[in-house]
Enzyme design. Structure first.
Site, mmCIF file in Angstrom:
data_model
loop_
_atom_site.group_PDB
_atom_site.id
_atom_site.type_symbol
_atom_site.label_atom_id
_atom_site.label_comp_id
_atom_site.label_asym_id
_atom_site.label_seq_id
_atom_site.Cartn_x
_atom_site.Cartn_y
_atom_site.Cartn_z
ATOM 1 N N ASP A 349 0.836 -1.188 0.000
ATOM 2 C CA ASP A 349 0.000 0.000 0.000
ATOM 3 C C ASP A 349 0.883 1.255 0.000
ATOM 4 O O ASP A 349 1.850 1.347 0.763
ATOM 5 C CB ASP A 349 -0.890 -0.029 1.245
ATOM 6 C CG ASP A 349 -1.802 1.172 1.350
ATOM 7 O OD1 ASP A 349 -2.660 1.326 0.478
ATOM 8 O OD2 ASP A 349 -1.645 1.948 2.316
ATOM 9 N N GLU A 386 1.812 -0.521 -5.091
ATOM 10 C CA GLU A 386 0.858 0.525 -5.423
ATOM 11 C C GLU A 386 1.729 1.771 -5.608
ATOM 12 O O GLU A 386 2.206 2.347 -4.623
ATOM 13 C CB GLU A 386 -0.157 0.732 -4.302
ATOM 14 C CG GLU A 386 -1.182 1.800 -4.646
ATOM 15 C CD GLU A 386 -2.132 2.109 -3.484
ATOM 16 O OE1 GLU A 386 -3.337 2.243 -3.738
ATOM 17 O OE2 GLU A 386 -1.652 2.225 -2.345
#
Length: 690
Positions: A349, A386
């Site tokens: 993330d 990401e």
């Protein structure tokens, strides 16, 4: 509460609290502290054992007569100097940053804040609070991590064969018939034969689990009666989230997680974890003191000259991987999940935040990336970025090093633009002005982004947990967040969606037919393009969030997959499975070099600079030479087009093209020999093979 009279023996140790013969080894990093205690609990009775100071900011020792199953926390005393990041407060019970298990709930009483606050959590972060937080915070638990893995081995799918399925442990099975009630929404439910049967039938090779690290809810969600359903609010980087287990005993939670991995592996399915190392649940300096902040915020977080958090995550704080101890914690966590829990890789993330140097600039040679590349364990698993955060110059798609794969946001946006936003503009008599050059680039692996790296560096996706589902992309033009206690609407520019003439649910059969075709266009483009495709769970069965663009706090029937399938949703599932089967059958779709690529217009003529430059062009043919050869026909126009197929490559020998799939089909049909010239319907995608 009592304090032991004997001091533990100092000795080097692994970070954290680990069982050994006669007790536990303890090692805590608190460089500015003047005292550190291990606090064990028998019910609410607390026993504090002082831990001796060791070298380089570590406090370590052997604490006797503490065994697996013991509940514990840490306390640290020392300077209270917020401007320098020193917020020691012995009144605060802290979680062990290396804890293998975390049990209990967090209550946002004023006592859980290191500074004085009122009942609403408002106060002065510079004034130390003397309230004891122990009654209101979770406990760490000493674990025996033994598990019988038998002959478990990673499926180790080649990257070009992977089909990733992004899924939430609870959402997948809360309503899945055939999964026993007590296993629904659990690790065991995700590994139940009924769940595995669906994944295998769909053609999934790899599940990517939304965060399963122990996490808590933010104060504002608690006030609204909501939860952090997605789990991007970590309190323990080594502990599986206990509420996802069917048995809440701490040892059984870990065993159930491992059992899930073992059963998925036996079914040939890899397990990736979505991990959140960029921030923690402590939020900003005004947030609760739960672990890291109480041991020395300057060690773990990026702070400015006044001791305030430097936030590039939008979550209040940023873990500082330029600090060796913070880096060591993250690497230890990753190794633990690979070695102890047998997971096959990670999706990071806000991964850009992990690679920012001292000056906050992104560094592809950051020590974190170098460590992953050189580590004998971590270099053998998959790493997916990401590739953005909220810091300066935060979008870094295509800039991660070596073997990293990356979520390809340009693929997502281009596919949505071509099939939805641009088509919607044309339907309203507007000029889309986009042409086909961009969609062509995405079909063959986004070489403009990944340069010398393989197209398999691109993880293509159209939808993910964050944003509209595929069904909602074709049914709504606006964001809908009212169900989150907010009123947040954006226009089509953000979502790149198109409602096909009616907002939300409709009984208009013409609109419903067009919506289903558009979903098949999106799904077909995803699964027939180069790179690694990622399906968001439920898109294969027409999942809807009723237009909610951001249901991160909705743990209810809005987000739980609905398995009551009508004929249209069954047809979509059959289509998705057919597309993954075609992907397996035709390797050249998945990965190729430029030498096998040919581009043609609707007349079967090679594309020229002139035809590439036509902004109103909506038809393109992509020929790929392989065994078998493949031909993708992309037609984004609102009317029919007369199509002449290009010739087969010479390597294919004598023969003709065969039509394998047409997005105009409600469900897959029989393969047919294609005529040299035929009519293609509006807004359609076709695959031919030799």
């Amino acid at each position: 509460m009592s304090t032991t009279g004997s001091q533990p023996l100092p000795l080097p140790s692994r970070p954290g609290v680990h069982p050994v013969d006669g007790g536990v080894e303890v090692a805590v990093h608190a460089p500015g502290a003047t005292a550190v205690w291990l606090c064990t609990f028998d019910g609410e009775h607390e026993t504090r054992t002082p831990i001796p100071a060791s070298d380089e900011g570590w406090w370590s020792g052997l604490v006797p007569d503490v065994h697996p199953g013991a509940r514990y926390g840490l306390r640290a005393d020392g300077p209270w100097d917020p401007a320098s990041g020193q917020r020691h407060n012995p009144a605060k019970l802290l979680l062990d940053p290396w804890a293998r298990s975390i049990e209990g709930d967090l209550t946002y009483d004023p006592a859980v804040y290191g500074h004085v606050v009122d009942e609403a959590g408002e106060g002065d972060p510079a004034v130390r609070s003397d309230l004891d937080s122990a009654p209101f915070v979770p406990r760490s638990v000493v674990l025996d991590t033994a598990f019988d893995w038998g002959d478990d081995a990673p499926p180790a799918h080649p990257r070009d064969e992977r089909v990733v399925y992004e899924v939430h442990v609870r959402e997948m099975t809360m309503r899945l018939p055939g999964v026993p009630e007590h296993l629904r929404g659990t690790y065991a439910g995700l590994a139940h034969p009924v769940t595995i049967e669906h994944l295998q039938a769909l053609g999934v090779t790899t599940v990517e689990l939304l965060p399963v690290h122990a996490h808590v809810d933010e104060p504002h969600l608690v006030d609204l009666g909501l939860t952090n359903h997605w789990g991007y609010n970590t309190v323990g980087f080594f502990a599986p989230h206990a509420p996802y287990a069917s048995n809440q005993d701490p040892h059984e939670v870990l065993r159930e997680f491992k059992g899930m991995v073992k059963l998925l592996h036996a079914a040939g399915i890899e397990v990736l974890l979505d991990v959140v190392y960029n921030h923690t649940a402590e939020q900003s300096v005004g947030g609760a003191t739960l672990a890291w902040r109480g041991l020395g915020a300057g060690t773990w977080y990026r702070l400015d000259d006044e001791g305030h958090d430097v936030d590039v995550t939008g979550c209040g704080n940023t873990v500082d991987l330029t600090e060796p101890v913070a880096l060591e914690m993250v690497l230890d966590s990753l190794r633990y999940w690979v070695q102890e829990c047998h997971v096959d890789g990670f999706r990071y993330d806000l991964a850009v935040a992990l690679g920012r140097g001292e000056d906050l600039g992104f560094d592809p040679e950051h020590p974190f990336f170098a460590a992953l590349r050189e580590d004998p364990v971590l270099s053998q698993v998959m790493h997916v970025a990401e590739p953005w955060d909220l810091g300066p110059d935060g979008w870094r798609t295509g800039q991660f090093p070596g073997a990293w794969a990356e979520w390809n946001d340009r693929f997502r946006d281009t596919v949505r633009d071509f099939w939805l936003a641009d088509a919607g503009a044309l339907s309203r008599g507007e000029d889309s002005g986009a042409g086909v050059r961009e969609i062509a680039t995405r079909l063959v692996g986004s070489r403009d982004l990944f340069a010398e790296r393989t197209p398999l560096s691109s993880v293509g996706f159209v939808t993910a947990h964050d944003g509209f589902t595929m069904a909602d992309l074709v049914a709504y033009d606006d964001k809908h967040n009212e169900a989150n206690g907010e009123d947040n609407r954006d226009g089509n520019d953000h979502n790149r969606s198109w409602n096909h003439g009616a907002e939300g649910p409709t009984d208009d059969e013409v609109i419903l037919l067009a919506r289903r075709r558009s979903v098949r266009n999106l799904l077909g483009t995803l699964l027939l393009s180069a790179g690694v495709p990622m399906i968001a769970s439920g898109d294969e069965i027409g999942r809807t969030h009723d237009g909610n663009n951001n249901p991160y706090c909705q743990d209810n029937e809005m987000t739980w997959l609905d398995w009551d399938l009508d004929d249209e949703r069954r047809d979509l599932l059959t289509t998705a499975a057919h597309l993954t089967a075609l992907r397996r059958e035709v390797p050249v779709l998945r990965d190729h070099d430029e030498s096998v690529i040919g581009w043609y217009d609707e007349a079967g003529e090679e594309m020229t600079e002139e035809t590439w430059a036509q902004d109103d062009r909506r038809t393109l043919q992509l020929r790929l030479e392989g065994d078998p050869c493949a031909l993708l026909v992309v037609h984004g126009g609102l009317g029919e087009v007369e199509l002449t197929l290009p010739p087969l490559p010479e390597s294919a020998g004598e023969g003709t093209w065969r039509l394998r799939w047409d997005s105009a089909w409600e469900r897959p049909e029989e393969t047919t020999t294609a005529p040299a010239t035929e009519t293609v319907g509006p807004l359609s995608l076709r695959l031919y093979t030799s």
